[in-house]
Each structure stands twice: as C-alpha cells, then as structure tokens.
Design a protein around this motif. Structure first.
Motif, PDB file in Angstrom:
ATOM      1  N   ILE A 103      46.373  47.222  46.416  1.00  0.00           N
ATOM      2  CA  ILE A 103      46.279  47.455  44.982  1.00  0.00           C
ATOM      3  C   ILE A 103      46.749  46.228  44.201  1.00  0.00           C
ATOM      4  O   ILE A 103      47.751  45.596  44.556  1.00  0.00           O
ATOM      5  CB  ILE A 103      47.100  48.705  44.582  1.00  0.00           C
ATOM      6  N   THR A 104      46.022  45.894  43.158  1.00  0.00           N
ATOM      7  CA  THR A 104      46.370  44.705  42.379  1.00  0.00           C
ATOM      8  C   THR A 104      47.500  45.014  41.400  1.00  0.00           C
ATOM      9  O   THR A 104      47.659  46.165  40.964  1.00  0.00           O
ATOM     10  CB  THR A 104      45.152  44.214  41.579  1.00  0.00           C
TER      11      THR A 104
ATOM     12  N   GLU B 105      47.593  44.330  38.340  1.00  0.00           N
ATOM     13  CA  GLU B 105      47.009  44.774  37.083  1.00  0.00           C
ATOM     14  C   GLU B 105      46.704  46.270  37.124  1.00  0.00           C
ATOM     15  O   GLU B 105      46.974  46.993  36.161  1.00  0.00           O
ATOM     16  CB  GLU B 105      45.737  43.976  36.786  1.00  0.00           C
ATOM     17  N   LYS B 106      46.139  46.729  38.230  1.00  0.00           N
ATOM     18  CA  LYS B 106      45.832  48.146  38.364  1.00  0.00           C
ATOM     19  C   LYS B 106      47.111  48.972  38.413  1.00  0.00           C
ATOM     20  O   LYS B 106      47.191  50.053  37.804  1.00  0.00           O
ATOM     21  CB  LYS B 106      45.003  48.387  39.626  1.00  0.00           C
TER      22      LYS B 106
ATOM     23  N   ALA C  84      48.737  49.380  34.983  1.00  0.00           N
ATOM     24  CA  ALA C  84      48.009  50.247  34.068  1.00  0.00           C
ATOM     25  C   ALA C  84      48.349  51.726  34.256  1.00  0.00           C
ATOM     26  O   ALA C  84      47.979  52.562  33.422  1.00  0.00           O
ATOM     27  CB  ALA C  84      46.504  50.043  34.241  1.00  0.00           C
TER      28      ALA C  84
END
Length: 307
Positions: free
Chosen positions: A156-157, A159-160, A163
């Motif tokens: 998982i990044t 950024e994700k 969020a």
C-alpha cells in the motif's frame, strides 16, 4: 460446559462495568473473553453443544439492551460475529447472531465494524478512557477482518494510507503487524519506515491520545530514554499480574491457559527487581569514587599552593 461458565462470567463483568465501574477488572474481563474465543472453533464438530451455547448466548444477550454501555455493544457484537463465523456450519446455531444483526444499522459484518464499531472506539472518552480495552477491541476487529475479510495490500502506498480515516489507519497498521510481523520498521521499503522517516507518526499522534498510545507501544514513535521504557513496561506488567489474581475463577483460567506466559512474567519481575537494586548501588559506588578523586585532587592542589 466450561464455556457457559465463562460466558456467564463475561456478562457479569459487563454488568459490573455498567453499575460499579470502580470494581471492573480489565484483565480478568479480557482473559475471560479470550477463554470463550479459544473454544469456538471446536464447536464446529460438536453440534449439540454449539446449539446449547447459541441458546445460552441469546438468553444472556437479551437480558439487557446492547445500548446499556459502549463495552456491552462492542463486546457482544464482536463476540457473536466470531461465534457465527467459527461455530455455525449448518445454520442451526445462529439465533444469537441473527438477533444482534437485526439491531445493526448495517447488516454486513465488516462494513458494520468499519463504519460503526471502530468509530465508537475512537470517540473521545469511549470505554471510560480505558486504553487497554480500546486497544484490545481494535485488535479483535482487525483479527476478524484479517481472517474473514479482504486480504491486506502489503505494498500500500503512503498516499493511499494517508487518505484513510484515522480509525481505519489504525486497523490497517494493526493488521499489518498481525499478518506481516512486528519488525516492519526495520524494512526500509515498508510503509511504516516511510511514515516514520517523514515524521507522519509524530504529527498524527499529536492529534489523538489513543493513537499516540498505540504508536508508542509499537515503537513507531521516537522513544524517550531507556528508564522511561523500563518504567512503562514494568507498569504494564504489574497491571497484568494484578488482574491475574483479581478473582479465583480468573486465576484458575489463566493458570490453565497461560502457564508459560506467567513463568516469563515471573522472570521479568526478578530481572526488574534486580535492576532496581543493582543500578542505584552502582551509581552510588560511582559517585563515591568520583568524590574521592575530587577530594584527592583538592588536597593535592592545596599542598601545591602551600609550597
């Protein structure tokens, strides 16, 4: 069956939480809950026993509204969902689950956990600000999601992740620890390493005391000195030992299930007691040696001045 006795004890703790919170025993409650969870899977092959437990659970659940307290709602909904998932193989042992599911705003298990139960745990002052209870229930929900929900995304990044709502961030990190191991910070390619490197954990913890508690316990925040960590660990250990001896029934339960753990706890206590005695003695000895050296230097300086 022993599980019926444990269920009776568990609901007794819920009653005490609501009517005499000062007498509520957190560790005894959690160990009783764990004692029930530990035997649920075996009920898959014991259908008559499973039906009897289902009926007994339904009676105990209906004895008081689930909304009597946040702990009752969270405990019952999580426990009964585990029971249905682990023990109900033929649709004959889901009466208690169907009753609880009928009270939900969202019928599906994981969306209900994500959108209703988890936000309740993260509300300010939830569960009487009992961090141990909050931490445990988050871990139980994360464990359920890991076992019966979608798999995690190991890559998982950031950024994700950023969020996500805060409560889902905590569940994601908890699931990663359960499924990928607790040494993720040592992996320079991991999400956890990146978040610490950009100081995201520090900023996050400043906004939420419960999150700060979890991140500190996991070692994701920069810790203070060694003795602060020793003090924190020793305090937690004493709390668990106190819970172990809070009642005879609970003591019998943990002696049946947790012998190796309490041998380990005993060794830790001996080590901490030794350090509590040995370290001050060494410091005192060091201080005396420094004082003697200072006095000798002072005497030598006085003698030199006299000449």
């Amino acid at each position: 069956m022993d599980i019926k006795r444990y269920i009776q004890d568990l609901f007794g703790y819920l009653d005490r939480y609501e009517t005499a919170s000062a007498q509520f025993e957190t560790e005894a409650f959690l160990q009783t809950y764990n004692g029930i969870i530990a035997v649920l899977h075996s009920l898959r092959d014991q259908r008559n026993d499973a039906m009897a437990v289902d009926h007994f659970l339904l009676e105990r659940i209906q004895a008081a509204p689930l909304t009597s307290s946040d702990l009752r709602l969270l405990t019952v909904q999580v426990l009964i969902t585990y029971f249905e998932s682990e023990a109900d193989t033929d649709g004959q042992t889901n009466q208690a689950y169907s009753y609880c599911r009928g009270l939900r705003a969202v019928k599906q298990d994981i969306p209900y956990f994500e959108n209703h139960l988890l936000p309740a745990i993260f509300e300010e002052g939830s569960l009487g600000n009992n961090l141990r209870l909050r931490e445990f229930l988050v871990a139980e929900i994360a464990r359920y999601m890991g076992k019966f929900g979608r798999p995690i995304d190991p890559g998982i990044t950031p950024e994700k992740f950023q969020a996500m709502p805060d409560h889902l961030k905590v569940v994601e990190l908890t699931r990663r620890r359960l499924e990928l191991g607790t040494d993720l910070m040592a992996d320079r390619t991991s999400l956890e390493f990146h978040l610490q490197r950009v100081d995201a954990f520090t900023r996050w913890s400043a906004k939420n005391a419960f999150v700060a508690h979890l991140l500190t316990k996991w070692g994701y925040l920069k810790t203070s000195d060694f003795w602060s960590r020793v003090k924190s660990g020793f305090a937690g250990l004493l709390g668990k030992m106190k819970g172990a001896f809070s009642s005879f029934g609970y003591f019998r339960l943990i002696m049946n299930q947790r012998n190796p753990a309490y041998v380990f706890y005993g060794v830790l206590i001996v080590v901490f007691v030794f350090l509590a005695i040995y370290v001050p003695m060494k410091w005192q000895q060091y201080g005396q040696e420094q004082l003697q050296e200072f006095q000798q230097r002072t005497q030598q300086s006085s003698n030199a001045g006299g000449r």
